[in-house]
Design an enzyme around this catalytic site. Structure first.
Site, PDB file in Angstrom:
ATOM      1  N   GLU A 166      -5.281  -4.851  10.496  1.00  0.00           N
ATOM      2  CA  GLU A 166      -4.256  -3.831  10.716  1.00  0.00           C
ATOM      3  C   GLU A 166      -4.591  -3.065  11.998  1.00  0.00           C
ATOM      4  O   GLU A 166      -5.420  -2.141  11.960  1.00  0.00           O
ATOM      5  CB  GLU A 166      -4.220  -2.848   9.548  1.00  0.00           C
ATOM      6  CG  GLU A 166      -3.850  -3.482   8.224  1.00  0.00           C
ATOM      7  CD  GLU A 166      -3.301  -2.457   7.237  1.00  0.00           C
ATOM      8  OE1 GLU A 166      -2.148  -2.573   6.857  1.00  0.00           O
ATOM      9  OE2 GLU A 166      -4.041  -1.529   6.876  1.00  0.00           O
ATOM     10  N   HIS A 210      -9.704   1.000   4.844  1.00  0.00           N
ATOM     11  CA  HIS A 210      -8.374   1.162   5.442  1.00  0.00           C
ATOM     12  C   HIS A 210      -8.454   2.109   6.638  1.00  0.00           C
ATOM     13  O   HIS A 210      -9.222   3.066   6.646  1.00  0.00           O
ATOM     14  CB  HIS A 210      -7.378   1.703   4.407  1.00  0.00           C
ATOM     15  CG  HIS A 210      -5.972   1.716   4.928  1.00  0.00           C
ATOM     16  ND1 HIS A 210      -5.482   2.755   5.674  1.00  0.00           N
ATOM     17  CD2 HIS A 210      -4.987   0.785   4.854  1.00  0.00           C
ATOM     18  CE1 HIS A 210      -4.236   2.467   6.026  1.00  0.00           C
ATOM     19  NE2 HIS A 210      -3.912   1.284   5.541  1.00  0.00           N
ATOM     20  N   ASN A 256       0.871  -1.184   0.000  1.00  0.00           N
ATOM     21  CA  ASN A 256       0.000   0.000   0.000  1.00  0.00           C
ATOM     22  C   ASN A 256       0.904   1.228   0.000  1.00  0.00           C
ATOM     23  O   ASN A 256       1.505   1.551   1.014  1.00  0.00           O
ATOM     24  CB  ASN A 256      -0.890  -0.029   1.256  1.00  0.00           C
ATOM     25  CG  ASN A 256      -1.744   1.230   1.363  1.00  0.00           C
ATOM     26  OD1 ASN A 256      -1.780   2.046   0.435  1.00  0.00           O
ATOM     27  ND2 ASN A 256      -2.427   1.379   2.479  1.00  0.00           N
ATOM     28  N   TRP A 257       0.980   1.863  -1.162  1.00  0.00           N
ATOM     29  CA  TRP A 257       1.898   3.003  -1.300  1.00  0.00           C
ATOM     30  C   TRP A 257       1.317   4.294  -0.714  1.00  0.00           C
ATOM     31  O   TRP A 257       1.985   5.317  -0.710  1.00  0.00           O
ATOM     32  CB  TRP A 257       2.268   3.203  -2.775  1.00  0.00           C
ATOM     33  CG  TRP A 257       3.251   2.180  -3.280  1.00  0.00           C
ATOM     34  CD1 TRP A 257       3.956   1.272  -2.522  1.00  0.00           C
ATOM     35  CD2 TRP A 257       3.656   1.963  -4.637  1.00  0.00           C
ATOM     36  NE1 TRP A 257       4.763   0.517  -3.329  1.00  0.00           N
ATOM     37  CE2 TRP A 257       4.603   0.916  -4.627  1.00  0.00           C
ATOM     38  CE3 TRP A 257       3.304   2.553  -5.852  1.00  0.00           C
ATOM     39  CZ2 TRP A 257       5.203   0.455  -5.803  1.00  0.00           C
ATOM     40  CZ3 TRP A 257       3.899   2.094  -7.016  1.00  0.00           C
ATOM     41  CH2 TRP A 257       4.834   1.050  -6.986  1.00  0.00           C
ATOM     42  N   LYS A 258       0.064   4.253  -0.292  1.00  0.00           N
ATOM     43  CA  LYS A 258      -0.584   5.449   0.289  1.00  0.00           C
ATOM     44  C   LYS A 258      -0.342   6.652  -0.637  1.00  0.00           C
ATOM     45  O   LYS A 258      -0.369   6.483  -1.848  1.00  0.00           O
ATOM     46  CB  LYS A 258      -0.066   5.658   1.711  1.00  0.00           C
ATOM     47  CG  LYS A 258      -0.230   4.380   2.553  1.00  0.00           C
ATOM     48  CD  LYS A 258      -0.011   4.559   4.013  1.00  0.00           C
ATOM     49  CE  LYS A 258      -0.220   3.225   4.718  1.00  0.00           C
ATOM     50  NZ  LYS A 258      -0.104   3.308   6.171  1.00  0.00           N
TER      51      LYS A 258
HETATM   52  P1  13P Z   1       2.990   0.582   7.633  1.00  0.00           P
HETATM   53  O1  13P Z   1       3.533  -0.689   7.060  1.00  0.00           O
HETATM   54  O2  13P Z   1       3.708   1.811   7.129  1.00  0.00           O
HETATM   55  O3  13P Z   1       2.857   0.523   9.125  1.00  0.00           O
HETATM   56  O4  13P Z   1       1.492   0.739   7.065  1.00  0.00           O
HETATM   57  C1  13P Z   1       0.635  -0.329   7.189  1.00  0.00           C
HETATM   58  C2  13P Z   1      -0.584  -0.046   6.385  1.00  0.00           C
HETATM   59  O5  13P Z   1      -1.379   0.804   6.710  1.00  0.00           O
HETATM   60  C3  13P Z   1      -0.758  -0.817   5.144  1.00  0.00           C
HETATM   61  O6  13P Z   1      -2.051  -0.648   4.639  1.00  0.00           O
END
Ligand code: 13P
Length: 249
Positions: A168, A96, A9-11
């Site tokens: 998560e 998410h 997930n590159w956000k």
């Molecule tokens: P991180 O791996 O940066 O903690 O993020 C997790 C996440 O939100 C993946 O969707």
């Protein structure tokens, strides 16, 4: 024998040019491996560049990070599941933590988005997770299962069976704090039991991913935990060699 799913997930990172440079490196580091699935969730504007880069690799797929719950209409700035599908997405993240906690997305909206994804033929990755307060109050399973049931409230059991779930914990996302394998496993087992309730035997086959500060050092231990079928990774998926290292776990 697990067939693990590794999802990046590159956000709000990686412009199209960054993504192309990343994929050139990643493809060199990671030759096709049929015993695992790798998913990329780039920004909607970067999606086409990634789709183009992976078009010859059936082991790699691409998804969007969010969709609107309506199929089309006057929703300035939003993307529908149909548009995402047309642009080459095959998956979508639904619910998410950052959608829920930064943008106020509700359980009900997540459920409507999962239904919209199904209508358009996108596979939903349903994200659930408790806050630190909720964990400390002993509400983890209750919160996670409430989010899960709301997320699948508008789809049929066979469609639930075709989805993925990602656990998560909110307190583990981007914080460097990871759930212990034992803690993750307890929640994953509760999710598995709920999936069995919802879909019968078919619930066994739904991959349940763990996410939250996954890195090269902890990926193997998390993946070895009971009912952990894959990893959803933010920060550690942004650099090609590092991500290839995790995917080869
Ligand atoms: P991180 O791996 O940066 O903690 O993020 C997790 C996440 O939100 C993946 O969707």
């Amino acid at each position: 024998m697990k067939h693990p799913v590794f999802a990046a997930n590159w956000k709000m990172n990686q412009a199209p040019a960054d993504a192309k440079a990343f994929m050139r490196q990643f493809l060199a580091y990671y030759p096709r491996q049929q015993d695992r699935t790798v998913l990329f969730f780039p920004s909607a504007l970067t999606l086409s560049a990634v789709v183009e880069m992976v078009k010859d690799r059936t082991d790699l797929s691409v998804g969007v990070q969010n969709i609107h719950w309506e199929d089309k209409g006057a929703f300035t700035g939003e993307n529908s599941a149909t548009i995402a599908r047309g642009a080459g997405a095959r998956y979508v993240l639904a619910g998410h933590s950052e959608r829920r906690h930064v943008f106020g997305e509700t359980d009900e909206q997540t459920g409507l988005k999962v239904a919209a994804a199904e209508r358009a033929g996108l596979t939903a990755v349903i994200c659930v997770g408790e806050t630190l307060d909720q964990r400390e109050r002993g509400e983890t399973n209750e919160v996670v299962l409430r989010q899960l049931r709301a997320a699948v409230a508008h789809i049929e059991p066979n469609q639930i069976a075709g989805s993925l779930v990602a656990y998560e914990p909110v307190w583990a996302i981007g914080t460097g704090k990871t759930a212990t394998t034992a803690d993750a496993s307890v929640v994953h087992q509760a999710i598995r039991a709920a999936l069995r309730d919802l879909t019968g035997e078919r619930g066994e086959a739904v991959p349940i991913l763990y996410g939250g500060s996954v890195n090269r050092g902890n990926a193997a231990a998390l993946l070895a935990a009971p009912e952990v079928d894959g990893l959803l990774v933010g920060g550690a998926s942004l650099e090609a060699e590092n991500w290839a290292g995790i995917v080869r776990t």
